[in-house]
Design a protein around this motif. Structure first.
Motif, mmCIF file in Angstrom:
data_model
loop_
_atom_site.group_PDB
_atom_site.id
_atom_site.type_symbol
_atom_site.label_atom_id
_atom_site.label_comp_id
_atom_site.label_asym_id
_atom_site.label_seq_id
_atom_site.Cartn_x
_atom_site.Cartn_y
_atom_site.Cartn_z
ATOM 1 N N SER A 1 -11.093 1.516 2.603
ATOM 2 C CA SER A 1 -9.530 1.426 2.874
ATOM 3 C C SER A 1 -8.967 -0.092 2.587
ATOM 4 O O SER A 1 -9.473 -0.962 2.771
ATOM 5 N N ASN A 2 -7.765 -0.163 2.044
ATOM 6 C CA ASN A 2 -7.199 -1.504 1.849
ATOM 7 C C ASN A 2 -6.035 -1.670 3.129
ATOM 8 O O ASN A 2 -5.229 -2.517 3.217
ATOM 9 N N ASP A 3 -6.288 -0.592 4.122
ATOM 10 C CA ASP A 3 -5.361 -0.782 5.177
ATOM 11 C C ASP A 3 -5.841 -2.082 6.421
ATOM 12 O O ASP A 3 -6.425 -1.825 7.188
ATOM 13 N N TYR A 4 -5.764 -3.086 5.806
ATOM 14 C CA TYR A 4 -6.527 -4.238 6.050
ATOM 15 C C TYR A 4 -6.456 -4.600 7.613
ATOM 16 O O TYR A 4 -7.187 -5.208 8.414
ATOM 17 N N LEU A 5 -5.058 -4.177 8.308
ATOM 18 C CA LEU A 5 -4.829 -4.653 9.443
ATOM 19 C C LEU A 5 -4.664 -3.538 10.314
ATOM 20 O O LEU A 5 -4.232 -3.505 11.608
ATOM 21 N N GLY A 6 -5.103 -2.374 9.858
ATOM 22 C CA GLY A 6 -4.963 -0.976 10.565
ATOM 23 C C GLY A 6 -3.661 -0.465 10.901
ATOM 24 O O GLY A 6 -3.430 -0.094 11.818
ATOM 25 N N LEU A 7 -2.737 -0.881 9.879
ATOM 26 C CA LEU A 7 -1.161 -0.478 10.380
ATOM 27 C C LEU A 7 -0.952 0.787 9.608
ATOM 28 O O LEU A 7 0.108 1.541 10.096
ATOM 29 N N LEU B 1 3.259 -2.826 -0.648
ATOM 30 C CA LEU B 1 3.491 -2.524 0.973
ATOM 31 C C LEU B 1 2.755 -1.389 1.394
ATOM 32 O O LEU B 1 2.612 -0.806 2.459
ATOM 33 N N GLY B 2 1.663 -0.949 0.293
ATOM 34 C CA GLY B 2 0.741 0.055 0.662
ATOM 35 C C GLY B 2 -0.689 -0.104 1.222
ATOM 36 O O GLY B 2 -1.585 0.692 1.616
ATOM 37 N N LYS B 3 -0.911 -1.526 1.215
ATOM 38 C CA LYS B 3 -2.154 -2.162 1.612
ATOM 39 C C LYS B 3 -2.066 -2.582 3.076
ATOM 40 O O LYS B 3 -1.827 -1.832 4.003
ATOM 41 N N ALA B 4 -2.166 -3.866 3.247
ATOM 42 C CA ALA B 4 -2.096 -4.427 4.484
ATOM 43 C C ALA B 4 -0.782 -3.997 5.194
ATOM 44 O O ALA B 4 -0.949 -3.864 6.674
ATOM 45 N N ALA B 5 0.392 -3.862 4.683
ATOM 46 C CA ALA B 5 1.618 -3.573 5.380
ATOM 47 C C ALA B 5 1.745 -2.040 5.983
ATOM 48 O O ALA B 5 2.361 -1.559 6.573
ATOM 49 N N GLY B 6 0.674 -1.218 5.405
ATOM 50 C CA GLY B 6 0.497 -0.069 6.124
ATOM 51 C C GLY B 6 1.400 1.272 5.793
ATOM 52 O O GLY B 6 1.422 2.295 6.203
ATOM 53 N N ALA B 7 2.161 0.936 4.616
ATOM 54 C CA ALA B 7 3.227 2.018 4.066
ATOM 55 C C ALA B 7 2.972 2.265 2.763
ATOM 56 O O ALA B 7 1.933 2.819 2.366
ATOM 57 N N ALA B 8 4.004 2.167 1.920
ATOM 58 C CA ALA B 8 3.838 2.407 0.559
ATOM 59 C C ALA B 8 5.091 1.593 -0.250
ATOM 60 O O ALA B 8 6.335 1.529 0.462
#
Ligand SMILES: *Cc1c(COP(=O)(O)O)cnc(C)c1O
Length: 391
Positions: A47-53, A239-246
């Protein structure tokens, strides 16, 4: 006459025969360090959800509150009646965070790149791309009508040659690169690029998709970490990677943003993002800058250190600069898929990245880490890599 599906079937056979077949998987869980599909749980290193947000309660709360007040759909494009309060709040937050005069949100980062390049450049201009620049920039550059030139990956000498050539031609010249490259996590030589584009009077568009949230004192990205933010004309990210949204964003001068509002077709002719998603992105951006965000970054960098050390100890080469992306180059496409399958069997979800995303015979496993991984997750991965990967 060959029928429609028959013709497509031939195309697909070629894809399959080349070991390049792709298909969708239905994920049965939220995005996190563990994901479920096919009724089974996997440790997720993709995943690119690097910070788990992506599944963070604060973002969920922001969505629910925005839905209460603004509903789900935005109903129209931004320039008609779809420009809702959450979009404006997000743009103010982005500009403040990045220290720019203004910011603009697009539905996706892909659309943002398209909007920027097609608005700023046209016939008679030149766009100079890094060889490994993301597909969104390549397609946008082609669509702009400008002359497209490609410099060898991270090669300043080659870039300078092209800048010299372009300066002699006249017209606008724009250099575009990622700051942290999406496939290998390596860094662009930002200081050198900035110095060169200034010397030759070119502009720079920097795609911080894999750097936002991770680098810089407040997670603004690599440009901020290197103290170069103010010298870069166009900073974009997702805004779809570490920022957790899109969503995608562009930060820069008021003039740049006004130009995009007036010219960017991917902005003008597209329904505004859902207000709820923009509210979630805003919560993500706030979180990244908070003490909690800082702690998440520290956690992520610890996991990165552990994986780099572990992978190094079993003979993998790791990139010079730390990033949340660790490429393990396997070689042939079929071999990469076989390795991926072995790891899947062992309970790890790691994608094989193949041509055309990377060159032929440079297929790789692209391991990505998140702040939500534990020390144990990384240790298990290192053990599994040692067993599953044949070189
Ligand atoms: C993901 C990505 C994009 C596109 O952003 P989306 O919001 O996912 O459309 C652009 N550039 C790079 C380098 C990316 O990795």
């Amino acid at each position: 006459m060959v029928g429609f599906d028959e013709q497509l079937g031939r195309d697909l056979d070629e894809t399959r025969d080349a070991g390049l077949w792709r298909e969708l998987r239905e994920i049965e869980s939220a995005q996190s360090a563990r994901i479920k599909f096919g009724g089974r749980e996997f440790i997720n290193f993709s995943s690119n959800d690097y910070l788990g947000l992506a599944a963070h309660p604060a973002l969920g709360r922001a969505v629910r509150e925005a839905v209460e007040q603004f509903g789900v759909g935005s109903g129209a494009s931004r320039l008609i009646c779809g420009s809702l309060q959450p979009h404006h709040e997000l743009e103010s937050a982005l500009a403040k965070w990045q220290g720019t005069e203004a910011a603009l949100v697009f539905s996706t980062g892909f659309a943002a790149a398209q909007g920027v390049l097609t608005s700023l450049l046209g016939l008679g201009d030149v766009v100079i791309l890094d060889k490994k620049a993301h597909a969104s920039m390549i397609d946008a550059a082609k669509l702009s009508g400008a002359t497209l030139r490609v410099f060898r990956h991270n090669d300043l000498e080659n870039l300078e040659k092209l800048l010299q050539w372009a300066a002699d031609r006249g017209g606008r010249v724009l250099v575009a690169s990622e700051s942290v490259f999406s496939m290998d996590g390596d860094h662009a030589p930002l200081a050198g690029i900035v110095e060169l584009k200034e010397r030759y009077g070119a502009w720079l568009m920097l795609d911080e998709a894999h750097a936002v949230g991770l680098y810089g004192p407040l997670g603004q990205g690599l440009a901020a970490a290197d103290g170069l933010g103010e010298r870069i004309e166009i900073r974009m990210g997702t805004l779809g990677k570490a920022a957790g949204a899109a969503g995608g964003f562009v930060c820069g001068s008021r003039q740049l943003i006004d130009l995009l509002v007036n010219k960017a077709r991917s902005f003008i002719f597209s329904t505004a993002p859902s207000p709820a998603v923009s509210a979630a992105a805003c919560a993500g951006v706030e979180l990244i800058q908070s003490a909690e965000g800082k702690a998440l970054r520290q956690q992520l960098w610890q996991r990165v250190d552990e994986l780099r050390l572990g992978a190094g100890s079993i003979g993998w080469e790791t990139p010079a600069e730390p990033s949340a992306i660790l490429p393990l180059i396997v070689g042939g496409e079929a071999k990469a898929v076989a390795t991926m399958d072995r790891l899947r069997e062992a309970g790890f979800f790691i994608p094989a990245i193949r041509y055309p995303t990377v060159p032929r015979n440079e297929a790789r496993l692209r391991v990505t880490l998140s702040a939500s991984h534990s020390v144990g997750d990384v240790q298990q991965l290192v053990n599994a890599l040692g067993q599953a990967v044949t070189r």
